[in-house]
Design a protein around this motif. Structure first.
Motif, PDB file in Angstrom:
ATOM      1  N   ALA A  47     -26.864  65.353 -15.102  1.00 43.03           N
ATOM      2  CA  ALA A  47     -28.095  64.827 -14.496  1.00 43.03           C
ATOM      3  C   ALA A  47     -29.235  64.815 -15.508  1.00 43.03           C
ATOM      4  CB  ALA A  47     -28.471  65.668 -13.279  1.00 43.03           C
ATOM      5  N   HIS A  48     -29.417  65.942 -16.226  1.00 47.02           N
ATOM      6  CA  HIS A  48     -30.491  66.007 -17.228  1.00 47.02           C
ATOM      7  C   HIS A  48     -30.233  65.030 -18.377  1.00 47.02           C
ATOM      8  CE1 HIS A  48     -32.497  69.243 -15.232  1.00 47.02           C
ATOM      9  NE2 HIS A  48     -31.480  70.076 -15.348  1.00 47.02           N
ATOM     10  N   GLU A  49     -28.961  64.930 -18.784  1.00 44.75           N
ATOM     11  CA  GLU A  49     -28.621  64.032 -19.887  1.00 44.75           C
ATOM     12  C   GLU A  49     -28.892  62.577 -19.515  1.00 44.75           C
ATOM     13  OE1 GLU A  49     -24.964  63.693 -23.013  1.00 44.75           O
ATOM     14  OE2 GLU A  49     -24.426  63.684 -20.891  1.00 44.75           O
ATOM     15  N   ARG A  50     -28.513  62.181 -18.302  1.00 46.84           N
ATOM     16  CA  ARG A  50     -28.715  60.786 -17.888  1.00 46.84           C
ATOM     17  C   ARG A  50     -30.198  60.467 -17.714  1.00 46.84           C
ATOM     18  NH1 ARG A  50     -23.951  60.725 -13.326  1.00 46.84           N
ATOM     19  NH2 ARG A  50     -22.288  61.436 -14.721  1.00 46.84           N
ATOM     20  N   GLU A  51     -30.959  61.424 -17.200  1.00 44.79           N
ATOM     21  CA  GLU A  51     -32.403  61.213 -17.081  1.00 44.79           C
ATOM     22  C   GLU A  51     -33.033  61.024 -18.460  1.00 44.79           C
ATOM     23  OE1 GLU A  51     -34.011  64.448 -14.895  1.00 44.79           O
ATOM     24  OE2 GLU A  51     -33.029  63.886 -13.005  1.00 44.79           O
ATOM     25  N   VAL A  79     -28.969  51.289 -17.902  1.00 37.53           N
ATOM     26  CA  VAL A  79     -29.389  52.071 -16.731  1.00 37.53           C
ATOM     27  C   VAL A  79     -28.310  53.104 -16.430  1.00 37.53           C
ATOM     28  CG1 VAL A  79     -30.872  50.341 -15.686  1.00 37.53           C
ATOM     29  CG2 VAL A  79     -28.442  50.343 -15.140  1.00 37.53           C
ATOM     30  N   PHE A  80     -28.750  54.263 -15.957  1.00 38.81           N
ATOM     31  CA  PHE A  80     -27.844  55.380 -15.685  1.00 38.81           C
ATOM     32  C   PHE A  80     -28.003  55.838 -14.240  1.00 38.81           C
ATOM     33  CE2 PHE A  80     -28.810  55.297 -20.142  1.00 38.81           C
ATOM     34  CZ  PHE A  80     -27.618  55.595 -20.766  1.00 38.81           C
ATOM     35  N   ARG A  81     -26.897  56.209 -13.651  1.00 33.72           N
ATOM     36  CA  ARG A  81     -26.917  56.719 -12.272  1.00 33.72           C
ATOM     37  C   ARG A  81     -26.833  58.238 -12.309  1.00 33.72           C
ATOM     38  NH1 ARG A  81     -22.645  57.163  -8.252  1.00 33.72           N
ATOM     39  NH2 ARG A  81     -21.286  55.947  -9.594  1.00 33.72           N
ATOM     40  N   THR A  99     -20.860  55.468 -14.682  1.00 37.86           N
ATOM     41  CA  THR A  99     -22.207  55.930 -14.345  1.00 37.86           C
ATOM     42  C   THR A  99     -23.296  55.211 -15.137  1.00 37.86           C
ATOM     43  OG1 THR A  99     -21.945  57.688 -16.005  1.00 37.86           O
ATOM     44  CG2 THR A  99     -21.387  58.228 -13.731  1.00 37.86           C
ATOM     45  N   SER A 100     -22.934  54.241 -15.970  1.00 38.15           N
ATOM     46  CA  SER A 100     -23.931  53.545 -16.782  1.00 38.15           C
ATOM     47  C   SER A 100     -23.569  52.070 -16.892  1.00 38.15           C
ATOM     48  CB  SER A 100     -23.987  54.175 -18.181  1.00 38.15           C
ATOM     49  OG  SER A 100     -24.811  53.413 -19.044  1.00 38.15           O
ATOM     50  N   ILE A 101     -24.592  51.232 -16.964  1.00 32.53           N
ATOM     51  CA  ILE A 101     -24.377  49.786 -17.117  1.00 32.53           C
ATOM     52  C   ILE A 101     -25.311  49.256 -18.200  1.00 32.53           C
ATOM     53  CG2 ILE A 101     -24.355  47.534 -15.986  1.00 32.53           C
ATOM     54  CD1 ILE A 101     -24.063  48.882 -13.329  1.00 32.53           C
ATOM     55  N   GLN A 429     -43.567  44.739 -21.846  1.00 31.09           N
ATOM     56  CA  GLN A 429     -43.932  45.605 -20.728  1.00 31.09           C
ATOM     57  C   GLN A 429     -43.394  45.101 -19.391  1.00 31.09           C
ATOM     58  OE1 GLN A 429     -45.479  48.508 -21.318  1.00 31.09           O
ATOM     59  NE2 GLN A 429     -45.447  47.988 -23.500  1.00 31.09           N
ATOM     60  N   VAL A 430     -42.604  44.053 -19.421  1.00 34.06           N
ATOM     61  CA  VAL A 430     -42.034  43.500 -18.183  1.00 34.06           C
ATOM     62  C   VAL A 430     -40.948  44.399 -17.593  1.00 34.06           C
ATOM     63  CG1 VAL A 430     -42.526  41.131 -18.868  1.00 34.06           C
ATOM     64  CG2 VAL A 430     -40.319  42.148 -19.487  1.00 34.06           C
ATOM     65  N   LEU A 431     -40.478  45.370 -18.373  1.00 34.80           N
ATOM     66  CA  LEU A 431     -39.366  46.214 -17.913  1.00 34.80           C
ATOM     67  C   LEU A 431     -39.846  47.234 -16.887  1.00 34.80           C
ATOM     68  CD1 LEU A 431     -36.339  46.874 -18.366  1.00 34.80           C
ATOM     69  CD2 LEU A 431     -37.073  48.594 -20.014  1.00 34.80           C
ATOM     70  N   SER A 432     -39.183  47.269 -15.729  1.00 39.27           N
ATOM     71  CA  SER A 432     -39.506  48.246 -14.685  1.00 39.27           C
ATOM     72  C   SER A 432     -38.690  49.516 -14.896  1.00 39.27           C
ATOM     73  CB  SER A 432     -39.198  47.677 -13.301  1.00 39.27           C
ATOM     74  OG  SER A 432     -39.914  46.491 -13.070  1.00 39.27           O
ATOM     75  N   SER A 433     -39.250  50.653 -14.497  1.00 37.26           N
ATOM     76  CA  SER A 433     -38.513  51.922 -14.580  1.00 37.26           C
ATOM     77  C   SER A 433     -37.376  51.907 -13.563  1.00 37.26           C
ATOM     78  CB  SER A 433     -39.446  53.101 -14.307  1.00 37.26           C
ATOM     79  OG  SER A 433     -40.433  53.200 -15.308  1.00 37.26           O
ATOM     80  N   PHE A 434     -36.264  52.566 -13.928  1.00 37.77           N
ATOM     81  CA  PHE A 434     -35.104  52.600 -13.037  1.00 37.77           C
ATOM     82  C   PHE A 434     -34.811  54.044 -12.668  1.00 37.77           C
ATOM     83  CE2 PHE A 434     -30.572  52.811 -12.044  1.00 37.77           C
ATOM     84  CZ  PHE A 434     -30.433  51.741 -11.164  1.00 37.77           C
ATOM     85  N   SER A 435     -34.770  54.327 -11.387  1.00 37.62           N
ATOM     86  CA  SER A 435     -34.427  55.663 -10.901  1.00 37.62           C
ATOM     87  C   SER A 435     -33.585  55.502  -9.649  1.00 37.62           C
ATOM     88  CB  SER A 435     -35.692  56.465 -10.605  1.00 37.62           C
ATOM     89  OG  SER A 435     -35.359  57.743 -10.093  1.00 37.62           O
ATOM     90  N   PHE A 436     -32.311  55.848  -9.754  1.00 40.12           N
ATOM     91  CA  PHE A 436     -31.400  55.651  -8.628  1.00 40.12           C
ATOM     92  C   PHE A 436     -31.349  56.913  -7.771  1.00 40.12           C
ATOM     93  CE2 PHE A 436     -27.243  55.646  -6.560  1.00 40.12           C
ATOM     94  CZ  PHE A 436     -27.263  54.392  -5.972  1.00 40.12           C
TER      95      PHE A 436
END
Length: 474
Positions: A47-51, A79-81, A99-101, A429-436
């Motif tokens: 979890a910490h590594e993917r974050e 992106v990471f889940r 877990t990643s794409i 700056q068009v990139l949105s943050s990803f948090s699953f």
């Protein structure tokens, strides 16, 4: 109640004297404790590594220098889940789905870094997760402890003496049943502690409580199966052989038959066939890198008419960027159609396999456990959809930058003067943050109702079987 308590105590005393039951209990409890600790450490680290990797990937994208916007489309983004809190007990499909794409323009990539896809065949059997131990090995431990619960009384002749002295047979069986259940719950204790830990790390109390209750029901069912077979058998050997046979059928054969049957009932295209079908469909759309492609002729005519000009060089926007936007939208529509079709096929197969929970409690608890934990196929599919939404959003935003912020002539002459065909890095700056995040507790609980009923069905079936066994003995 006093008689039932006394019988339970006597059963525990017998297990203590024989040492076998004590040894099995110690081994089973230690295995579940070690498995829970190791899996918790691994999941917390993941979890910490993917974050960290998610933040790093976003930072690297935003830190890119001035470039042609289409280069950033192909530069892409990861992106990471992050795992759900209850995945410390139930990893579910995570080990198989990835877990990643990597997100980029013009294509939808598969999820990567699944443990089982990268492992050898034997490695799969070495993954002793808490859920695997509780679903498959703990029933075997209960069998080893309790297969002779009633048959030893028959072989020793004490059961007949107890009955003739006026003892209630139900009290005797309930006392032995509670002893078996308590042994199973002892091995379930690490799951309860891990579930409490999951609650403190953000999981809903209602979800963790339901999760634990599901496994308690599973222990009740297997304890009832063991006691019923022991009551109906006349010899220890016959009881043991029958129970081991049931364990093989319930825990190994039927779940395997369920997955094979699902693949046969709801077949899906192989990867090669699916890829060819996608390529064939995309060919009709034209090449988005080539603004002169005949597929975009009508688009060009519409734009010339709209802005009342005679040639694309006179348009107030970059025609190549418009083509990129138009092409990406059409391409994404096709890719999403095939992706949804594939996901529906996978979900149909999963739902068929889950119906085998009416034939084995192991499939019932497995389905219930994965859905409640937020590690089911539905959660993985939502991850794919959210990742695709992010991909389309940032790719189209970059295509809009291409259209609005880059001169058409400079774009056409980019091979001669690369610097003139670049835009300012502020446009990234068009990139949105990803948090699953896992599905809401309400969603998971509603999805798990059917499989909770499957467990209740098995509990009712065990109660009926025990009544039948009491009548046979009487």
């Amino acid at each position: 109640m006093k008689v039932i308590t006394q019988v339970t105590r006597d059963e525990w005393r017998f297990w203590h004297r024989t040492k076998l039951a004590t040894t099995i209990l110690v081994i089973g409890t230690l295995l579940t404790i070690i498995s829970a600790i190791v899996n918790t450490i691994e999941i917390e680290h993941a979890a910490h590594e993917r974050e960290h990797l998610q933040q790093t990937s976003e930072a690297q994208f935003l830190e890119q220098p001035d470039r042609h916007p289409h280069r950033m489309v192909h530069y892409g983004h990861y992106v990471f889940r992050t795992p759900s809190p209850l995945s410390i007990i139930e990893p579910g499909v995570d080990a198989f789905t990835g877990t990643s794409i990597f997100l980029e323009g013009h294509r939808q990539n598969s999820a990567m870094f699944s443990d089982q896809r990268q492992a050898s065949g034997m490695t799969r059997f070495s993954s002793l997760t808490p859920s695997f131990l509780l679903q498959v090995l703990v029933p075997l431990f209960i069998i080893l402890i309790g297969y002779a619960s009633v048959t030893r009384e028959k072989e020793a002749g004490t059961l007949h003496i107890i009955i003739t002295q006026g003892a209630n047979l139900w009290h005797l069986l309930l006392g032995k049943y509670f002893a078996l259940v308590s042994s199973g719950l002892l091995m379930l204790l690490p799951l309860v502690i891990a579930a409490i830990w999951a609650t403190f790390t953000g999981e809903s109390l209602l979800v963790t409580s339901s999760f634990v209750i599901g496994y308690v029901l599973y222990i009740l069912v297997w304890s009832g199966i063991v006691l019923t077979v022991s009551a109906l058998s006349n010899k220890n050997g016959a009881s043991f052989a029958t129970l081991v046979g049931l364990w093989i059928v319930f825990c190994i054969l039927i779940p395997r038959i369920g997955s094979s049957s699902a693949a046969a009932i709801a077949p899906s295209l192989g990867k090669l066939e699916a890829d060819f079908a996608v390529v064939e469909e995309l060919r009709k759309l034209g090449d988005g890198h080539d603004a002169a492609d005949p597929a975009f002729e009508q688009l060009k005519k519409n734009l010339l008419k709209k802005y009342n000009v005679d040639k694309v060089e006179d348009l107030p926007i970059n025609f190549r960027g418009t083509v990129a936007q138009y092409s990406e939208a059409k391409l994404t529509k096709v890719l999403n159609k095939f992706a949804e079709q594939r996901m529906q096929e996978e979900l149909s197969q999963a739902k068929i396999a889950r119906q085998f929970g009416w034939l084995t409690p192991t499939s019932a608890i497995r389905s219930f456990s994965m859905i409640i934990a937020g590690t089911s196929l539905e959660t993985h599919h939502r991850f794919l959809r959210e990742a695709e939404d992010l991909r389309f959003d940032f790719v189209q935003s970059l295509n809009k930058v291409h259209q609005d912020n880059l001169n058409y002539q400079a774009d056409m002459n980019r091979h001669k003067d690369d610097k003139a065909a670049r835009v300012n890095a502020d446009n990234w700056q068009v990139l949105s943050s990803f948090s699953f995040e896992p599905d809401t507790p309400k969603t998971r609980l509603s999805r798990s109702i059917l499989y909770g009923f499957q467990l209740i069905f098995w509990a009712a079936l065990v109660c009926f079987s025990l009544r039948f066994a009491v009548r046979r003995i009487s």
